[in-house]
Design an enzyme around this catalytic site. Structure first.
Site, PDB file in Angstrom:
ATOM      1  N   ASP A  96      -1.486   3.824   2.278  1.00 21.28           N
ATOM      2  CA  ASP A  96      -2.228   5.072   2.353  1.00 21.28           C
ATOM      3  C   ASP A  96      -3.704   4.735   2.549  1.00 21.28           C
ATOM      4  OD1 ASP A  96      -3.054   7.725   1.943  1.00 21.28           O
ATOM      5  OD2 ASP A  96      -1.466   8.051   0.473  1.00 21.28           O
ATOM      6  N   ASP A 196      -5.108   9.568   5.232  1.00 24.41           N
ATOM      7  CA  ASP A 196      -5.433  10.718   4.398  1.00 24.41           C
ATOM      8  C   ASP A 196      -6.415  11.656   5.121  1.00 24.41           C
ATOM      9  OD1 ASP A 196      -5.214  11.812   1.650  1.00 24.41           O
ATOM     10  OD2 ASP A 196      -7.375  11.474   1.600  1.00 24.41           O
ATOM     11  N   GLU A 247      -2.373  12.785   7.888  1.00 23.08           N
ATOM     12  CA  GLU A 247      -2.321  14.013   7.093  1.00 23.08           C
ATOM     13  C   GLU A 247      -3.380  14.958   7.639  1.00 23.08           C
ATOM     14  OE1 GLU A 247      -2.796  15.600   2.525  1.00 23.08           O
ATOM     15  OE2 GLU A 247      -4.252  14.260   3.414  1.00 23.08           O
ATOM     16  N   HIS A 321       2.973  14.286  -3.404  1.00 17.10           N
ATOM     17  CA  HIS A 321       2.263  14.213  -4.683  1.00 17.10           C
ATOM     18  C   HIS A 321       1.262  15.359  -4.860  1.00 17.10           C
ATOM     19  CE1 HIS A 321      -0.299  12.590  -1.658  1.00 17.10           C
ATOM     20  NE2 HIS A 321      -1.322  12.579  -2.486  1.00 17.10           N
ATOM     21  N   ASP A 322       1.078  16.176  -3.829  1.00 17.60           N
ATOM     22  CA  ASP A 322       0.139  17.298  -3.915  1.00 17.60           C
ATOM     23  C   ASP A 322       0.842  18.648  -4.024  1.00 17.60           C
ATOM     24  OD1 ASP A 322      -2.057  15.603  -3.602  1.00 17.60           O
ATOM     25  OD2 ASP A 322      -2.093  15.854  -1.416  1.00 17.60           O
TER      26      ASP A 322
HETATM   27  O1  TEU Z   1      -4.961  15.672   0.223  1.00 23.15           O
HETATM   28  C1  TEU Z   1      -5.628  16.488   1.100  1.00 23.15           C
HETATM   29  C2  TEU Z   1      -5.664  17.931   0.817  1.00 23.15           C
HETATM   30  O2  TEU Z   1      -6.571  18.610   1.278  1.00 23.15           O
HETATM   31  C3  TEU Z   1      -4.657  18.613   0.045  1.00 23.15           C
HETATM   32  O3  TEU Z   1      -3.383  18.192   0.043  1.00 23.15           O
HETATM   33  C4  TEU Z   1      -5.197  18.940  -1.284  1.00 23.15           C
HETATM   34  O4  TEU Z   1      -4.775  18.077  -2.299  1.00 23.15           O
HETATM   35  C5  TEU Z   1      -4.744  20.313  -1.594  1.00 23.15           C
HETATM   36  O5  TEU Z   1      -5.113  21.108  -0.539  1.00 23.15           O
HETATM   37  C6  TEU Z   1      -5.412  20.821  -2.819  1.00 23.15           C
HETATM   38  O6  TEU Z   1      -4.964  22.133  -2.996  1.00 23.15           O
HETATM   39  C7  TEU Z   1      -5.207  14.324   0.277  1.00 23.15           C
HETATM   40  C8  TEU Z   1      -4.391  13.612  -0.765  1.00 23.15           C
HETATM   41  O7  TEU Z   1      -3.041  13.765  -0.486  1.00 23.15           O
HETATM   42  C9  TEU Z   1      -4.780  14.130  -2.115  1.00 23.15           C
HETATM   43  O8  TEU Z   1      -3.983  13.605  -3.149  1.00 23.15           O
HETATM   44  C10 TEU Z   1      -6.240  13.806  -2.320  1.00 23.15           C
HETATM   45  O9  TEU Z   1      -6.674  14.392  -3.509  1.00 23.15           O
HETATM   46  C11 TEU Z   1      -7.096  14.304  -1.174  1.00 23.15           C
HETATM   47  O10 TEU Z   1      -6.557  14.013   0.106  1.00 23.15           O
HETATM   48  C12 TEU Z   1      -8.445  13.641  -1.221  1.00 23.15           C
HETATM   49  O11 TEU Z   1      -8.324  12.293  -0.879  1.00 23.15           O
END
Ligand code: TEU
Ligand code: CA
Length: 546
Positions: A96, A196, A247, A321-322
């Protein structure tokens, strides 16, 4: 042509996967220990969320050093062993790469803060306006996206937490550093990369947003394509057998086509989140609303057809994970736990694209249902608790929202067996185990031939066996049904028919052409295919003909 269309990726959140050194935190050796389990499932590639040195304010998405492993996850030796053992089982690793921002603990940022102009230009430091931040953009985790630095009388940009400073990709030295990091891991045998929020790396202009929170000035800006092409050329593009996924935050089909067309030499595929916003009231995450099934179907149909017609490629997923657990979200984690978990799995895996399974999804792991702020760990959840409180919501209302929306729902420890802490660790885990682990766990699932786990193994096997699942054209079916999500896949004379009832009640459907189909997979005892068919609660069936 690269061959990733028969592959399935399994996502691991190492912190919550398996602890082997008795500190309550999952680690790399824990992943190595479970490789046979992952092989049994059929995973081809393991995406590991970041385990690099980090203050862990955003659980590793705040990277302090891209080359070093955070000691709480293990050592370089542990990682090499994991790569080696995975390779022996024909499993690849996907790392990642958090390249939109670094932690403010990163040495580049520290040097910037010490006034070194070379490193200051790695980030966005800008003057404010009348004692106000440079723009009114909002951080994704709440509050304004700029942080004031008194020493410079300037602000730095952080689209996420205040300890996650956005990198300035305009600067060629930043881009060189990024390629260097990818090359370092490629040389160690890493074959996959997940980037990311990669569509946020170009900030087109620093203006106030009077109609939104700033997104349109930093999302999908045209230079992202140039940056990705350059990164591809200077790193992973040089290797034949890599697999890359970006992503994409708040993106469009048009942009994802650009990112994922093979001839553009950017990425292999893209994640988008539109289908996971159909339970947002007025597009706001921190609200409660039953999911809008019609909208969900429309989005799937639009994205499937749009990406197919333009020659792009989707990453397919429900969980990560989100995101809250899908069985608790669009399924039913009580009476129809097993049926709905299997139906959701089938509905996503049989579409055109590459499926991603998030740890525990194959067991039907559910939301955490935490009842106290003390149980939450996620910075976004904790920030929003306070934001909602300020807005005047009662504690009960806030907890109901967090129970359904918090990212911690996905982050409770993997449920391995019925012993203490679900077999995740013999010490108190960093985040609480879901109390349903005595029923929902891997050991039980492996013993039961009818388990959700074996449904996932079958879906993966079908993908390997049937070219129509890998390559077939996607054709929507029963578009007007309020209850059933159905589609065909077609490759020459090969046809796949996929029917999914998304509700806990029977659904009567009419099919036109049912000739010669044989049943490949279902979550109920077999029933004959008829033109007038009644699907049972959450029933899902996959039929095939040649
Ligand atoms: O996530 C990006 C992101 O904008 C979303 O998935 C966010 O966590 C969600 O909209 C919040 O409601 C990525 C990663 O997957 C996440 O875990 C990180 O926190 C984020 O980037 C920052 O690096
Ligand atoms: Ca550990």
């Amino acid at each position: 042509m690269k061959n990733f269309k028969d592959k399935v990726v399994y996502q691991i959140y190492p912190k919550s996967f398996k602890d082997t050194n008795h500190d309550g935190i999952g680690d790399l050796n824990g992943v190595t220990e479970k490789l046979d389990y992952l092989k049994k499932l059929g995973a081809d590639m393991l995406w590991l969320t970041p385990f690099f040195i980090s203050p862990q304010n955003d659980n590793g998405y705040d990277v302090e050093n891209y080359y070093e492993i955070d000691p709480r996850y293990g050592t370089l030796e542990d990682l090499k062993r994991l790569i080696h053992e995975a390779k022996k089982r024909d499993i690849g690793l996907m790392f990642d790469m958090v390249f939109n921002h670094t932690s403010t603990h990163h040495e580049w940022f520290k040097k910037a803060m010490a006034g070194d102009p070379y490193y200051k230009d790695f980030y966005f430091f800008k003057k404010g306006k009348d004692h106000q931040p440079p723009t009114n953009w909002e951080s994704k985790f709440g509050g304004n996206a700029w942080e004031y630095v008194e020493a410079f009388d300037e602000y730095y940009l952080h689209l996420f937490d205040v300890t996650q400073a956005d990198l300035n990709w305009e600067n060629p030295n930043v881009r060189k550093e990024m390629a260097k990091i990818v090359n370092y891991w490629l040389e160690l045998g890493v074959t996959g990369f997940r980037f990311d929020v990669i569509n946020l790396i170009s900030k087109e202009s620093f203006e106030d947003d009077f109609t939104g929170v700033g997104k349109r000035f930093y999302t999908d800006c045209k230079k992202v394509n140039d940056y990705l092409r350059e990164l591809n050329e200077h790193s992973f593009g040089r290797c034949q057998h890599t697999m890359t996924v970006g992503e994409m935050s708040a993106t469009t089909i048009e942009n994802c086509l650009r990112y994922s067309k093979q001839e553009n030499h950017e990425l292999d595929m893209t994640f988008n989140f539109h289908h996971l916003k159909v339970d947002y009231l007025n597009k706001e995450k921190w609200t409660l609303m039953p999911f809008d099934f019609k909208e969900l179907k429309q989005l799937f149909n639009d994205w499937q057809i749009g990406m197919q017609e333009g020659g792009g490629w989707n990453a397919l997923f429900w969980c990560c994970h989100d995101q809250p657990r899908i069985v608790s979200r669009f399924g039913n984690d009580q009476e129809y736990h097993r049926e709905s978990a299997k139906m959701l799995a089938t509905s996503i895996h049989m579409m055109r694209g590459t499926p991603y399974i998030y740890q525990g999804e194959e067991l039907g792991m559910t939301n955490a249902y935490f009842t106290d702020l003390k149980q939450y760990r996620d910075v976004e959840s904790i920030n929003h608790f306070h934001i909602l409180k300020k807005q005047g919501l009662s504690d009960d209302e806030i907890y109901a929202i967090l129970q359904s929306k918090s990212r911690d729902n996905a982050r409770t420890p993997m449920q391995w067996d019925h012993t203490l802490n679900a077999g995740f660790s013999d010490q108190t885990p960093w985040i609480e185990v879901n109390s349903n682990y005595t029923q929902i766990n891997a050991e039980e699932a492996l013993k039961d031939p009818n388990s959700i786990f074996y449904h996932y193994t079958k879906l993966i096997q079908l993908r390997k066996q049937y070219s129509v699942i890998q390559e077939g054209e996607y054709i929507p079916l029963l578009e007007n049904s309020n209850q059933v999500f159905a589609y065909l896949r077609r490759l020459g004379s090969k046809m796949l028919l996929v029917l999914n009832n998304f509700y806990p009640k029977e659904a009567a459907i009419q099919l036109e052409d049912i000739a010669d189909y044989e049943l490949l997979l279902s979550n109920y005892p077999k029933q004959p295919l008829k033109k007038e068919l009644i699907l049972r609660p959450y029933e899902s069936c996959v039929y095939y003909r040649e």
